[in-house]
Write a protein that holds these residues in place. Structure first.
Motif, PDB file in Angstrom:
ATOM      1  N   ALA A 113     -34.454  -0.007  46.654  1.00  0.00           N
ATOM      2  CA  ALA A 113     -35.456  -0.927  47.172  1.00  0.00           C
ATOM      3  C   ALA A 113     -36.357  -0.187  48.160  1.00  0.00           C
ATOM      4  O   ALA A 113     -36.028   0.916  48.600  1.00  0.00           O
ATOM      5  CB  ALA A 113     -34.762  -2.104  47.855  1.00  0.00           C
ATOM      6  N   PRO A 114     -37.491  -0.715  48.525  1.00  0.00           N
ATOM      7  CA  PRO A 114     -38.367  -0.076  49.507  1.00  0.00           C
ATOM      8  C   PRO A 114     -37.610   0.258  50.794  1.00  0.00           C
ATOM      9  O   PRO A 114     -36.875  -0.575  51.336  1.00  0.00           O
ATOM     10  CB  PRO A 114     -39.456  -1.127  49.757  1.00  0.00           C
ATOM     11  N   MET A 115     -37.717   1.498  51.256  1.00  0.00           N
ATOM     12  CA  MET A 115     -37.123   2.006  52.491  1.00  0.00           C
ATOM     13  C   MET A 115     -35.597   1.932  52.497  1.00  0.00           C
ATOM     14  O   MET A 115     -34.965   2.079  53.538  1.00  0.00           O
ATOM     15  CB  MET A 115     -37.668   1.243  53.716  1.00  0.00           C
ATOM     16  N   GLU A 116     -34.978   1.802  51.317  1.00  0.00           N
ATOM     17  CA  GLU A 116     -33.520   1.657  51.270  1.00  0.00           C
ATOM     18  C   GLU A 116     -32.833   3.002  51.523  1.00  0.00           C
ATOM     19  O   GLU A 116     -33.280   4.049  51.093  1.00  0.00           O
ATOM     20  CB  GLU A 116     -33.072   1.114  49.908  1.00  0.00           C
ATOM     21  N   ASP A 117     -31.685   2.922  52.207  1.00  0.00           N
ATOM     22  CA  ASP A 117     -30.838   4.074  52.518  1.00  0.00           C
ATOM     23  C   ASP A 117     -29.471   3.811  51.882  1.00  0.00           C
ATOM     24  O   ASP A 117     -28.805   2.837  52.231  1.00  0.00           O
ATOM     25  CB  ASP A 117     -30.709   4.205  54.043  1.00  0.00           C
ATOM     26  N   THR A 118     -29.066   4.658  50.937  1.00  0.00           N
ATOM     27  CA  THR A 118     -27.795   4.435  50.252  1.00  0.00           C
ATOM     28  C   THR A 118     -26.976   5.716  50.203  1.00  0.00           C
ATOM     29  O   THR A 118     -27.520   6.817  50.302  1.00  0.00           O
ATOM     30  CB  THR A 118     -28.025   3.898  48.826  1.00  0.00           C
ATOM     31  N   VAL A 119     -25.645   5.545  50.062  1.00  0.00           N
ATOM     32  CA  VAL A 119     -24.730   6.688  49.999  1.00  0.00           C
ATOM     33  C   VAL A 119     -23.922   6.606  48.707  1.00  0.00           C
ATOM     34  O   VAL A 119     -23.307   5.575  48.413  1.00  0.00           O
ATOM     35  CB  VAL A 119     -23.786   6.713  51.221  1.00  0.00           C
ATOM     36  N   LEU A 120     -23.933   7.710  47.941  1.00  0.00           N
ATOM     37  CA  LEU A 120     -23.169   7.807  46.696  1.00  0.00           C
ATOM     38  C   LEU A 120     -21.925   8.655  46.956  1.00  0.00           C
ATOM     39  O   LEU A 120     -22.007   9.725  47.559  1.00  0.00           O
ATOM     40  CB  LEU A 120     -24.017   8.474  45.605  1.00  0.00           C
ATOM     41  N   HIS A 121     -20.775   8.183  46.498  1.00  0.00           N
ATOM     42  CA  HIS A 121     -19.512   8.897  46.700  1.00  0.00           C
ATOM     43  C   HIS A 121     -19.091   9.572  45.394  1.00  0.00           C
ATOM     44  O   HIS A 121     -19.120   8.949  44.328  1.00  0.00           O
ATOM     45  CB  HIS A 121     -18.427   7.925  47.173  1.00  0.00           C
ATOM     46  N   ASN A 122     -18.684  10.850  45.488  1.00  0.00           N
ATOM     47  CA  ASN A 122     -18.272  11.620  44.314  1.00  0.00           C
ATOM     48  C   ASN A 122     -17.016  12.417  44.631  1.00  0.00           C
ATOM     49  O   ASN A 122     -16.706  12.682  45.809  1.00  0.00           O
ATOM     50  CB  ASN A 122     -19.374  12.598  43.895  1.00  0.00           C
ATOM     51  N   GLN A 123     -16.309  12.835  43.581  1.00  0.00           N
ATOM     52  CA  GLN A 123     -15.179  13.722  43.790  1.00  0.00           C
ATOM     53  C   GLN A 123     -14.962  14.611  42.563  1.00  0.00           C
ATOM     54  O   GLN A 123     -15.272  14.231  41.435  1.00  0.00           O
ATOM     55  CB  GLN A 123     -13.907  12.944  44.109  1.00  0.00           C
ATOM     56  N   ILE A 124     -14.453  15.807  42.838  1.00  0.00           N
ATOM     57  CA  ILE A 124     -14.044  16.744  41.777  1.00  0.00           C
ATOM     58  C   ILE A 124     -12.532  16.876  41.893  1.00  0.00           C
ATOM     59  O   ILE A 124     -12.006  17.277  42.937  1.00  0.00           O
ATOM     60  CB  ILE A 124     -14.720  18.116  41.945  1.00  0.00           C
ATOM     61  N   LEU A 125     -11.814  16.526  40.852  1.00  0.00           N
ATOM     62  CA  LEU A 125     -10.357  16.486  40.899  1.00  0.00           C
ATOM     63  C   LEU A 125      -9.765  17.886  40.793  1.00  0.00           C
ATOM     64  O   LEU A 125     -10.375  18.797  40.199  1.00  0.00           O
ATOM     65  CB  LEU A 125      -9.828  15.615  39.763  1.00  0.00           C
ATOM     66  N   PRO A 126      -8.544  18.084  41.353  1.00  0.00           N
ATOM     67  CA  PRO A 126      -7.911  19.412  41.280  1.00  0.00           C
ATOM     68  C   PRO A 126      -7.808  19.951  39.861  1.00  0.00           C
ATOM     69  O   PRO A 126      -8.039  21.152  39.637  1.00  0.00           O
ATOM     70  CB  PRO A 126      -6.533  19.167  41.897  1.00  0.00           C
ATOM     71  N   ALA A 127      -7.445  19.114  38.917  1.00  0.00           N
ATOM     72  CA  ALA A 127      -7.297  19.582  37.537  1.00  0.00           C
ATOM     73  C   ALA A 127      -8.618  20.084  36.973  1.00  0.00           C
ATOM     74  O   ALA A 127      -8.636  20.881  36.023  1.00  0.00           O
ATOM     75  CB  ALA A 127      -6.755  18.456  36.661  1.00  0.00           C
ATOM     76  N   GLN A 128      -9.756  19.661  37.565  1.00  0.00           N
ATOM     77  CA  GLN A 128     -11.067  20.085  37.082  1.00  0.00           C
ATOM     78  C   GLN A 128     -11.505  21.423  37.676  1.00  0.00           C
ATOM     79  O   GLN A 128     -12.330  22.109  37.090  1.00  0.00           O
ATOM     80  CB  GLN A 128     -12.109  19.001  37.400  1.00  0.00           C
ATOM     81  N   TYR A 129     -10.955  21.797  38.855  1.00  0.00           N
ATOM     82  CA  TYR A 129     -11.404  23.052  39.473  1.00  0.00           C
ATOM     83  C   TYR A 129     -10.332  24.136  39.555  1.00  0.00           C
ATOM     84  O   TYR A 129     -10.653  25.318  39.673  1.00  0.00           O
ATOM     85  CB  TYR A 129     -11.986  22.807  40.872  1.00  0.00           C
ATOM     86  N   GLU A 130      -9.050  23.782  39.479  1.00  0.00           N
ATOM     87  CA  GLU A 130      -7.994  24.762  39.765  1.00  0.00           C
ATOM     88  C   GLU A 130      -8.001  25.961  38.835  1.00  0.00           C
ATOM     89  O   GLU A 130      -7.846  27.106  39.277  1.00  0.00           O
ATOM     90  CB  GLU A 130      -6.627  24.073  39.701  1.00  0.00           C
ATOM     91  N   ASP A 131      -8.196  25.748  37.565  1.00  0.00           N
ATOM     92  CA  ASP A 131      -8.153  26.850  36.610  1.00  0.00           C
ATOM     93  C   ASP A 131      -9.438  27.662  36.589  1.00  0.00           C
ATOM     94  O   ASP A 131      -9.501  28.737  35.973  1.00  0.00           O
ATOM     95  CB  ASP A 131      -7.861  26.317  35.199  1.00  0.00           C
ATOM     96  N   VAL A 132     -10.472  27.157  37.250  1.00  0.00           N
ATOM     97  CA  VAL A 132     -11.781  27.812  37.221  1.00  0.00           C
ATOM     98  C   VAL A 132     -12.034  28.602  38.504  1.00  0.00           C
ATOM     99  O   VAL A 132     -12.564  29.709  38.471  1.00  0.00           O
ATOM    100  CB  VAL A 132     -12.904  26.760  37.023  1.00  0.00           C
ATOM    101  N   VAL A 133     -11.610  28.030  39.624  1.00  0.00           N
ATOM    102  CA  VAL A 133     -12.050  28.554  40.912  1.00  0.00           C
ATOM    103  C   VAL A 133     -11.153  29.670  41.434  1.00  0.00           C
ATOM    104  O   VAL A 133     -11.614  30.761  41.731  1.00  0.00           O
ATOM    105  CB  VAL A 133     -12.160  27.411  41.948  1.00  0.00           C
TER     106      VAL A 133
END
Length: 683
Positions: free
Chosen positions: A531-551
């Motif tokens: 909406a006009p002048m609206e301030d919103t926050v989006l929450h996200n997450q990366i699960l361990p199973a998604q990063y452990e074998d890559v990082v």
């Protein structure tokens, strides 16, 4: 008259080593002393007593083919810039006289031979030979490496272990390292490094003469740590596999590297990266008596065209692109050495940057420094050596460009990220010390994390971005920890008084500290209405199973691109971060009563925080505590499981020592580390 001869000469090692603070070098066959201070030799005579009226002794000091001959006098007086030898007439034992030999404060570092010649009534009777190793002397006020505080001399010369700081400024990783300068053979290898250098091979006389100057010594060592131009210690490798050598992440100390180099006939050891180059150089400089510490610069710029600008490119969906010859390393490690800079005039004394990692040539050779830290702060780019290069490493601006093909969709600047945090190990404590203010004038007080998050400028950091219509900010909810989801928020503000429809693209790529990221391993796309002048926050997450074998030990580049469907404007926010590895816990039974040559027991504990079973090899080591290394095989450990390993060790010298453990996992690109500082007291 009865004959008089020299029967034997004693180097009085215990007394001399204690007086010259070189007692930890007792494993060396040679006597080790520091310049500018006398050392004692006791002469055992055969025949009649020594008579000063008719007998005299001369001393010849030799370094290679250079030599000086001097009479033994009965006066301590003399210039500190010349060699001298004297007897103390009080308490003189005529059958076993003591001779004190004193080197100039500007004597060259190296392995010397000496010769005593006895003359009786003008006739030479006998010559006796000996040898000693001469080092710089940071305890001597007239020495150019003099450092005025005892706790700093203890930390920067005598301490044989330390911490190297890696990761990112918001999530420091303190990596234990054993400098090993007192381990058998290390002293001799460091001296041989000077002998193997091109400078010595080309002109030995000139090299010996120049070794009186720490500026010269430090440039020779900086070049000899890497093997790009000579028979240097380490071969660097920053991409591909390490099957032909050792993964740089697997090294735990300098001793193994220097020993392998010497045993191979001075063939380069494979492989090193910046922290390995720096840590080995720190060992060599401390051995030679030059105060040295390891320094980490977070977000270190490598500016190849000297314009103080680093360009970074992103796709319209937030993928970081490899489109520039310039680069920013998440961290870069070099050393600082303490010395007087008589070649540069007043004001440039103190800490000097030296970087043995081969990046750019200096005087035709891959070395860097010594560049005064004060010159870097004051932008004295007219001075030698390599001040402009180091200045760029801590001060370059970043230009961030979002592309669609070759078309520029958005452009922004970051003036805070490069050199955002510079640190070294604190004196006497296992923690970091913030030295950012030594290198640059800070716009605002720098916390122990990073200054880049304290700015409110719309275009000054990558963690936030702004266009005419939209503001976006990317924030990690907390420093990421292995085995836990990476949680982050995207704050979006509509800056205009009209509603907006936005596409949101989130992209995560694994990256090594010194490279552009690899392919995307996690992404998320969506559409939001504001909406006009609206301030919103989006929450996200990366699960361990998604990063452990890559990082593994790598970092993550996380980027969010907002696309205003109506105006086609795009705005980017990005963050690069590491995931804190689990730590090995080390406990010692009755740690307040640890004494030399008394067996002790330590327990190493590991808890598996990962979402799958792990196994590996546990290695335990400690200079002055354990001879060599101890290896233990860890069987598969289920998620959440705990394993303990008991380790016995026997200290061989007093002082504060580091017991360190390293768990190399078989099925992950990760090394789990831990350390324990051990105080070994006199029995």
């Amino acid at each position: 008259m009865e004959d008089l001869n020299i029967k034997n000469v004693s180097l009085e090692k215990p007394e001399n080593l204690d007086r010259h603070r070189t007692e930890n070098f007792s494993s060396s066959k040679a006597l080790v002393v520091r310049r500018g201070a006398p050392f004692k030799v006791r002469v055992q005579l055969d025949g009649r007593p020594f008579d000063p009226k008719i007998d005299s002794i001369r001393v010849k000091i030799m370094l290679g083919r250079l030599y000086v001959v001097m009479p033994v006098t009965f006066s301590k007086k003399g210039s500190s810039s010349h060699w001298k030898a004297f007897m103390d007439p009080q308490g003189l034992d005529p059958m076993n006289p003591s001779i004190f030999i004193s080197s100039p404060v500007s004597a060259s570092v190296g392995c010397y031979r000496f010769q005593l010649c006895l003359f009786t009534q003008g006739k030479q009777r006998r010559r006796v030979f000996g040898k000693f190793i001469l080092l710089c002397n940071p305890w001597c006020r007239e020495d150019t490496v003099y450092i005025p505080f005892e706790d700093q001399r203890e930390e920067y010369i005598q301490n044989d272990s330390g911490l190297l700081f890696m990761g990112t400024a918001m999530n420091l990783v303190a990596r234990p390292w054993s400098f090993d300068q007192y381990e058998p053979g290390v002293l001799e290898t460091c001296l041989n490094l000077l002998q193997v250098s091109p400078q010595h091979q080309k002109n030995r006389r000139r090299d010996y003469l120049n070794r009186n100057n720490p500026v010269y010594i430090s440039r020779v060592v900086s070049a000899m740590i890497n093997s790009e131009d000579d028979r240097g210690v380490l071969k660097g490798k920053w991409s591909g596999g390490f099957k032909e050598g050792t993964n740089p992440s697997s090294w735990t100390g300098s001793g193994d590297i220097l020993k392998q180099w010497a045993d191979s006939g001075y063939s380069p050891v494979k492989y090193g990266q910046c922290w390995v180059f720096a840590a080995v150089m720190c060992t060599v400089m401390r051995v030679l008596g030059i105060p040295c510490r390891v320094v980490t610069n977070f977000n270190s710029a490598h500016d190849t065209n000297d314009n103080l600008v680093i360009e970074e490119f992103y796709s319209e969906c937030g993928k970081k692109l490899n489109r520039s010859k310039d680069s920013i390393w998440n961290f870069h490690v070099w050393v600082e050495c303490w010395m007087t800079r008589r070649d540069l005039g007043s004001g440039m004394d103190g800490w000097q940057v030296l970087d043995p990692t081969p990046q750019e040539r200096s005087g035709g050779v891959f070395c860097c420094g010594p560049a005064p830290v004060k010159a870097i702060k004051d932008r004295r780019i007219d001075l030698v050596y390599d001040v402009p290069f180091v200045y760029a490493e801590v001060n370059a601006d970043i230009h961030i460009i979002v592309l669609s093909g070759d078309r520029v969709l958005s452009f922004s600047k970051d003036t805070e990220r490069v050199g955002s945090f510079i640190c070294t190990k604190a004196v006497g404590h296992p923690r970091q010390q913030n030295i950012t203010g030594d290198y640059k004038f800070l716009k605002s007080p720098t916390s122990t994390l990073s200054s880049r998050h304290s700015t409110n400028s719309d275009d000054s950091t990558l963690s936030r971005g702004s266009s005419r219509g939209v503001f976006v900010m990317l924030s990690l909810e907390k420093a990421p920890v292995a085995g836990e989801p990476v949680r982050f928020t995207v704050r979006v503000i509509n800056k205009q008084n009209i509603p907006k429809m936005l596409k949101v693209h989130a992209n995560a790529q694994a990256k090594e500290y010194d490279h552009s990221p690899s392919d995307t391993f996690w992404e998320n796309h969506g559409v939001i209405k504001l909406a006009p002048m609206e301030d919103t926050v989006l929450h996200n997450q990366i699960l361990p199973a998604q990063y452990e074998d890559v990082v593994g030990d790598d970092l993550i580049n996380l980027a969010v691109v907002l696309e205003d469907i109506g105006s086609q404007e795009r705005v980017l926010a990005s963050e690069e971060f590491n995931i804190a590895s689990p730590q090995l816990n080390i406990q010692i039974v009755d740690e307040d009563s640890i004494m030399p040559f008394r067996e002790q027991t330590a327990t190493v504990t590991f808890r598996n925080p990962y979402s799958h079973p792990v196994s590996g090899i546990l290695t335990v080591s400690g200079a002055g505590l354990i001879q060599g290394k101890l290896h233990y095989r860890m069987p598969p450990l289920s998620p959440g499981g705990t394993v303990q390993q008991q380790v016995t060790f026997m200290p061989s010298m007093m002082g504060t020592k580091m017991l360190q453990a390293n768990l190399s996992l078989a099925n992950m690109r990760a090394n789990i580390r831990g350390f324990k500082m051990v105080s070994v007291r006199r029995a």
